[in-house]
Motif scaffolding. Structure first.
Motif, mmCIF file in Angstrom:
data_model
loop_
_atom_site.group_PDB
_atom_site.id
_atom_site.type_symbol
_atom_site.label_atom_id
_atom_site.label_comp_id
_atom_site.label_asym_id
_atom_site.label_seq_id
_atom_site.Cartn_x
_atom_site.Cartn_y
_atom_site.Cartn_z
ATOM 1 N N HIS A 276 0.843 -1.204 0.000
ATOM 2 C CA HIS A 276 0.000 0.000 0.000
ATOM 3 C C HIS A 276 0.875 1.250 0.000
ATOM 4 N N THR A 277 0.398 2.276 -0.678
ATOM 5 C CA THR A 277 1.176 3.512 -0.790
ATOM 6 C C THR A 277 1.463 4.141 0.571
ATOM 7 N N PHE A 278 0.620 3.852 1.557
ATOM 8 C CA PHE A 278 0.809 4.389 2.899
ATOM 9 C C PHE A 278 2.153 3.961 3.489
ATOM 10 N N PHE A 279 2.620 2.739 3.123
ATOM 11 C CA PHE A 279 3.851 2.201 3.690
ATOM 12 C C PHE A 279 5.005 2.162 2.690
ATOM 13 N N LEU A 280 4.688 2.412 1.426
ATOM 14 C CA LEU A 280 5.655 2.148 0.366
ATOM 15 C C LEU A 280 6.940 2.947 0.521
ATOM 16 N N GLY A 281 6.813 4.241 0.787
ATOM 17 C CA GLY A 281 8.005 5.081 0.875
ATOM 18 C C GLY A 281 8.979 4.598 1.933
ATOM 19 N N GLU A 282 8.462 4.196 3.089
ATOM 20 C CA GLU A 282 9.343 3.771 4.181
ATOM 21 C C GLU A 282 10.048 2.458 3.864
ATOM 22 N N VAL A 283 9.323 1.462 3.333
ATOM 23 C CA VAL A 283 9.975 0.175 3.082
ATOM 24 C C VAL A 283 10.966 0.281 1.925
ATOM 25 N N VAL A 284 10.683 1.155 0.959
ATOM 26 C CA VAL A 284 11.653 1.376 -0.122
ATOM 27 C C VAL A 284 12.923 1.999 0.446
ATOM 28 N N GLN A 285 12.757 2.943 1.360
ATOM 29 C CA GLN A 285 13.926 3.565 1.977
ATOM 30 C C GLN A 285 14.724 2.542 2.780
ATOM 31 N N GLN A 286 14.017 1.651 3.474
ATOM 32 C CA GLN A 286 14.714 0.590 4.212
ATOM 33 C C GLN A 286 15.521 -0.283 3.258
ATOM 34 N N ALA A 287 14.916 -0.653 2.127
ATOM 35 C CA ALA A 287 15.615 -1.502 1.156
ATOM 36 C C ALA A 287 16.870 -0.821 0.632
ATOM 37 N N LYS A 288 16.821 0.509 0.518
ATOM 38 C CA LYS A 288 17.985 1.252 0.034
ATOM 39 C C LYS A 288 19.140 1.231 1.032
ATOM 40 N N ASN A 289 18.840 0.862 2.281
ATOM 41 C CA ASN A 289 19.888 0.802 3.304
ATOM 42 C C ASN A 289 20.753 -0.449 3.187
ATOM 43 N N PHE A 290 20.369 -1.373 2.273
ATOM 44 C CA PHE A 290 21.083 -2.647 2.151
ATOM 45 C C PHE A 290 21.385 -2.942 0.683
ATOM 46 N N SER A 291 22.594 -3.381 0.435
ATOM 47 C CA SER A 291 22.909 -3.900 -0.895
ATOM 48 C C SER A 291 22.479 -5.359 -0.941
ATOM 49 N N ARG A 292 22.494 -5.928 -2.136
ATOM 50 C CA ARG A 292 22.145 -7.350 -2.230
ATOM 51 C C ARG A 292 23.172 -8.216 -1.510
#
Length: 334
Positions: A276-292
């Motif tokens: 949901h767009t309500f949570f999307l920005g935060e989880v995308v930012q979290q993903a950016k904190n980690f490389s594969r």
């Protein structure tokens, strides 16, 4: 027969003389059995017309005798065999003639976690359309389940609130149904459940604290992650449960990270992963904190801690503290 087809038929008044409900989703199986028995027999005559057996404790002759007994003061009787996957091969063999020609005045239902379709018993059930599988719901189906449960409770739920609840609880349908029931009571005369309602009701649950731990780890916020970890241990939560919650969260972050690396837009990520767009920005930012590479090492460490916690390979508090510090500081051993 699919689970939906089975339940639709039962709700329309079609009572099968024979059925075998199986699969990973025990909550849905138990609820389907409850609905079936409510319609199959008169509740006031249940003592006369309902027999319950357990596959690890019963013999085939007992099931057959009950199934072939005429109902008392009623149109139909019911026989329920729980843990039917524990029935021995000779018992299944003895039940085959009945499966081929079930009594019209009996509703015989088996429930179990799994089946062996190589056996004649299950082949015959399949031939007659009596096998009903209840598969574990995928994450992208949870919102629909939550919406339907809210309707059962006489409420509607905001999509963002349903999304938060699924993030908090995961695919534990029993717990989801319980939380929705609490939410309905909390809302009182209000017809709609909101995100704030979910936050208030879920904030006291272990699932919420585990969600917060995963969130703080995704943000690499060591101070708050350690506070959440301490709260979980004080509440008596065990390490495998925490590791399971973290694994689910970081699996989603890994999928987001892969899409980011492919230059997929944030909006398309939300659509593809049903976030949901309500949570999307935060989880995308979290993903950016980690490389594969970070995530690969993280999952190796999650696996190591899970095995160690289940085999006595270390104190749970020490294992989880090291895991939390490692994730937040990138100090996990490759």
């Amino acid at each position: 027969m699919t689970a939906q087809e089975f339940e639709t038929a039962v709700n329309k008044g079609t009572i099968p003389p024979l059925s075998y409900l199986y699969g990973e989703e025990t909550f849905l199986i138990e609820r389907a059995v409850h609905q079936l028995l409510e319609r199959a027999i008169d509740p006031s005559l249940k003592d006369f017309n309902l027999n319950i057996f357990y596959g690890n404790e019963t013999k085939g002759v007992e099931i057959l005798d009950a199934a072939q007994t005429l109902p008392m003061f009623a149109e139909r009787r019911a026989v329920l065999v729980k843990r039917a996957d524990a029935l021995k091969a000779d018992v299944l063999e003895s039940l085959l003639p009945y499966v081929r020609n079930p009594a019209a005045t009996t509703c015989l239902v088996f429930t179990g976690a799994k089946i062996d379709q190589r056996k004649k018993f299950f082949q015959e059930l399949k031939k007659q359309g009596c096998l009903v599988e209840y598969k574990r719901l995928y994450d992208n189906k949870l919102s629909g389940f939550i919406q339907s449960e809210a309707v059962v409770q006489g409420k509607t739920i905001d999509p963002a609130a349903a999304g938060l609840l699924s993030l908090l609880i995961g695919n534990n349908l029993q717990e989801l149904a319980s939380q929705i029931e609490k939410l309905a009571v909390y809302c009182g005369t209000r017809s709609r459940i909101t995100v704030e309602d979910v936050r208030v009701i879920a904030s006291s649950s272990k699932a919420f604290t585990a969600f917060e731990l995963a969130r703080f780890l995704g943000m690499r916020d060591l101070q708050n992650a350690l506070k959440s970890l301490g709260a979980l241990f004080r509440n008596g939560e065990d390490a495998p449960m925490m590791i399971g919650a973290l694994t689910r969260h970081f699996r989603q972050l890994w999928r987001i990270r892969e899409l980011l690396d492919r230059r997929v837009s944030q909006a398309d990520i939300g659509r593809e992963l049903n976030i949901h767009t309500f949570f999307l920005g935060e989880v995308v930012q979290q993903a950016k904190n980690f490389s594969r590479n970070d995530l690969e090492r993280l999952f190796e460490e999650l696996y190591r801690c899970d095995v160690a916690s289940k085999t006595g390979g270390g104190q749970p508090a020490t294992l989880m503290h090291g895991l939390v510090v490692g994730i937040c500081t990138s100090s996990m051993v490759p």
